[in-house]
Design a protein around this motif. Sequence first.
Motif, PDB file in Angstrom:
ATOM      1  N   ALA A 106      20.276  43.747   0.308  1.00 45.25           N
ATOM      2  CA  ALA A 106      21.516  43.521   1.125  1.00 45.25           C
ATOM      3  C   ALA A 106      22.577  44.614   0.627  1.00 45.25           C
ATOM      4  N   GLU A 107      22.403  45.250  -0.592  1.00 45.55           N
ATOM      5  CA  GLU A 107      23.142  46.435  -1.013  1.00 45.55           C
ATOM      6  C   GLU A 107      22.604  47.734  -0.215  1.00 45.55           C
ATOM      7  N   LEU A 108      21.333  47.869   0.213  1.00 44.95           N
ATOM      8  CA  LEU A 108      21.114  48.784   1.077  1.00 44.95           C
ATOM      9  C   LEU A 108      21.775  48.867   2.476  1.00 44.95           C
ATOM     10  N   ARG A 109      21.792  47.503   3.064  1.00 46.53           N
ATOM     11  CA  ARG A 109      22.524  47.361   4.149  1.00 46.53           C
ATOM     12  C   ARG A 109      23.738  47.758   4.324  1.00 46.53           C
TER      13      ARG A 109
END
Length: 111
Positions: A106-109
């Motif tokens: 989610a953080e990479l997105r």
Amino acid sequence: MDDATVRMRLEGMLQELDRSIRVLKGDGVDLRDRSAADGGAHLTDSDRTRAMLDVAARQRTAVLAALKRLEDGGYGRCVDCGKAVPDGRLEARPEAARCVQCQSRAELRRR
């Protein structure tokens, strides 16, 4: 951790966040009391306060969502994959909605 303990921790976090938000919102200073030289410092302070309010508001939303999951019986399960969120993660971040792997994705997105 049992549900009563989790609820107590989350409600305590919510109270603390609400208190912090009230303090940050009430931290306004009348600009007429500042010298021209303080103008730049005020913008920096104002930006910092706005950023802190944003973080507190997002965490408050996460805590409210965790309380809702607790009520609905989904607390402790990842909202993305459905696997159990590790106890250590919930101990450190009771509002955590995702397991470590899904949180990383989610953080990479978001980047």
